[in-house]
Scaffold this motif. Structure first.
Motif, PDB file in Angstrom:
ATOM      1  N   THR A   1      15.758   3.776  28.181  1.00 36.91           N
ATOM      2  CA  THR A   1      16.069   5.198  28.296  1.00 36.91           C
ATOM      3  C   THR A   1      17.472   5.371  28.863  1.00 36.91           C
TER       4      THR A   1
ATOM      5  N   SER B   1      25.092   0.994  22.749  1.00 36.87           N
ATOM      6  CA  SER B   1      24.909   2.444  22.772  1.00 36.87           C
ATOM      7  C   SER B   1      26.201   3.156  22.410  1.00 36.87           C
ATOM      8  N   THR B   2      26.083   4.365  21.897  1.00 36.78           N
ATOM      9  CA  THR B   2      27.265   5.162  21.588  1.00 36.78           C
ATOM     10  C   THR B   2      27.858   5.724  22.875  1.00 36.78           C
TER      11      THR B   2
ATOM     12  N   LYS C   1      13.726  -0.058  22.098  1.00 36.82           N
ATOM     13  CA  LYS C   1      13.264   1.321  22.012  1.00 36.82           C
ATOM     14  C   LYS C   1      12.604   1.804  23.293  1.00 36.82           C
TER      15      LYS C   1
ATOM     16  N   THR D   1      22.798   3.167   5.513  1.00 37.87           N
ATOM     17  CA  THR D   1      21.720   3.320   6.485  1.00 37.87           C
ATOM     18  C   THR D   1      20.508   2.528   6.017  1.00 37.87           C
TER      19      THR D   1
ATOM     20  N   VAL E   1      22.972  10.864  26.558  1.00 37.07           N
ATOM     21  CA  VAL E   1      22.107  10.716  25.383  1.00 37.07           C
ATOM     22  C   VAL E   1      22.213   9.273  24.900  1.00 37.07           C
ATOM     23  N   LEU E   2      21.060   8.589  24.802  1.00 30.80           N
ATOM     24  CA  LEU E   2      21.051   7.189  24.394  1.00 30.80           C
ATOM     25  C   LEU E   2      20.770   7.072  22.898  1.00 30.80           C
ATOM     26  N   LYS E   3      21.699   6.479  22.168  1.00 26.50           N
ATOM     27  CA  LYS E   3      21.530   6.205  20.746  1.00 26.50           C
ATOM     28  C   LYS E   3      22.109   4.832  20.455  1.00 26.50           C
ATOM     29  N   TRP E   4      21.291   3.974  19.844  1.00 29.29           N
ATOM     30  CA  TRP E   4      21.717   2.610  19.562  1.00 29.29           C
ATOM     31  C   TRP E   4      22.430   2.530  18.221  1.00 29.29           C
ATOM     32  N   VAL E   5      23.515   1.755  18.176  1.00 25.04           N
ATOM     33  CA  VAL E   5      24.284   1.576  16.950  1.00 25.04           C
ATOM     34  C   VAL E   5      24.534   0.089  16.731  1.00 25.04           C
TER      35      VAL E   5
END
Length: 404
Positions: free
Chosen positions: A184, A308-309, A181, A248, A317-321
């Motif tokens: 960035t 990351s996506t 988390k 989820t 844009v950083l989003k973890w999957v």
């Protein structure tokens, strides 16, 4: 007479020469374009992947090589996929921080091959009229040359990050959620993958979502089950409507928590059933079994691979999957074993392998001798979905403590 994207118009009797490439920077490349739009780009070469063979339409074999470039306009490097004849262009290593121009590239989201599996990335791909210009000229070339000469340490750092990421894909090193988390978009690249060891909350059978969706992209569809249709999302003409699952949940260790969504095969692995079985109405006995499994996931940690996506390379844009999971069936039920020791994890993540001390090497590193085959060990109770990396035995020194 037909005109194509190779056609150049010039006035009759004119002594002027055809105009040269109109170079874009990485940041100014449109992220959504028409299928026939092409762009010229100029950048500093950071990495050149090995040539590999890809099966295309009509079972035709095509060769491709990934070229990663950067410039002053974006923190995210850009991958250029050079196909067939152009895949052999860089047989010899280019000069350090060499600036190269590329013409007639089309925008694409494609799979970049990383040792044993693929990562979806935004990038550019060559076309029939593609050219590589080893010594570009003009104002933009001069400006980029001045920038690269005055930012040598920055380029060295970006190059090292790419090489380090690809080398560490051979190893499965655990990190903590707090580290994940803290990342960035400015210090993360698309290829980065991490493993965490965590407990799962809200991972019950009743929390799952089920629907009929495309078997290629998982997007929901109104078509009947098993119907063949053209998907409006992924544009596959022979998509099949199949049962799809989504769940989820919250994963947590002693440092922090993160919300993740699992799909299809991963959910089937959670509950030890097939997708079709989970999609069908459950009996009372099945529900009791699922409740026991959900309870075990709350007290038995599992290992989760995160990535990351494609939004990272596409729009910054950083989003973890969730990428895959590893469940140790014989893990102790003692809830004290819940997360890696912070100091050990940070030191292992920030250290650079000895093979990367010479970060000037632009070509892909040699693969390790570790096997990347998907195998099932009948003598082990640990399972991977998918088995993209070799599982390292759990280190008892990394004791896990339940987050308060």
């Amino acid at each position: 007479m037909k005109f194509s994207n190779r056609t150049v118009g010039q006035a009759i009797g004119s002594s002027s020469k055809a105009s040269g490439p109109m170079y874009h920077s990485i940041a100014t490349i449109p992220r959504t374009t028409g299928s026939y739009d092409t762009f010229d780009i100029i950048g500093v070469v950071l990495f050149i992947g090995d040539k590999r063979m890809v099966k295309g339409a009509f079972e035709k074999q095509n060769s491709v090589s990934e070229i990663i470039i950067t410039d002053h306009s974006s923190h995210q490097p850009l991958t250029v996929s050079a196909w067939n004849d152009m895949a052999d262009f860089f047989k010899t290593k280019p000069a350090e921080n060499q600036i190269i121009g590329f013409t007639s590239l089309r925008v694409t989201s494609h799979n970049v091959y990383l040792l044993s599996y693929f990562v979806l990335c935004f990038g550019l791909s060559t076309t029939m009229s593609f050219l590589i210009i080893p010594t570009p000229t003009g104002d933009k070339a001069d400006s980029l040359s001045h920038w690269s000469s005055s930012h040598g340490s920055l380029l060295h750092g970006r190059k090292t990050q790419i090489l380090k990421t690809r080398m560490l894909l051979n190893e499965r090193q655990l990190t903590i959620i707090a580290f994940i988390k803290s990342k960035t978009a400015a210090n993360t690249i698309q290829e980065e993958q991490y493993w965490i060891k965590a407990l799962l909350e809200n991972c019950s059978y009743n929390d799952k979502r089920k629907f009929i969706g495309c078997d290629q992209c998982n997007k929901k569809t109104d078509n009947e089950r098993n119907a063949v249709f053209e998907c409006p999302w992924c544009h596959k003409k022979e998509s099949v409507a199949k049962p799809r699952l989504a769940l989820t949940f919250d994963a947590h260790d002693s440092t922090d928590s993160i919300q993740l969504t699992a799909f299809n095969d991963t959910i089937a692995e959670f509950f030890g059933k097939t997708i079709d079985e989970l999609y069908s109405p459950a009996t009372y006995e099945h529900i009791e079994s699922y409740q026991d499994i959900a309870q075990s996931l709350r007290v038995k940690p599992i290992e989760i691979q995160l990535g990351s996506t494609v939004a990272l390379s596409k729009s910054g844009v950083l989003k973890w999957v969730l990428k895959s999971i590893a469940i140790a069936r014989d893990t102790s039920t003692n809830p004290q074993h819940l997360a890696c020791k912070s100091s050990d994890t940070h030191s292992s993540q920030e250290s650079i392998p000895a093979q990367l001390t010479d970060a000037t090497s632009l070509h892909a590193p040699e693969p390790s001798s570790a096997s990347h085959k998907v195998e099932t060990d009948t003598h082990s109770s640990e399972q991977i979905v998918p088995a993209s990396l070799t599982i390292a035995p759990y280190d008892p020194n990394h004791h896990l403590h339940q987050r308060k």
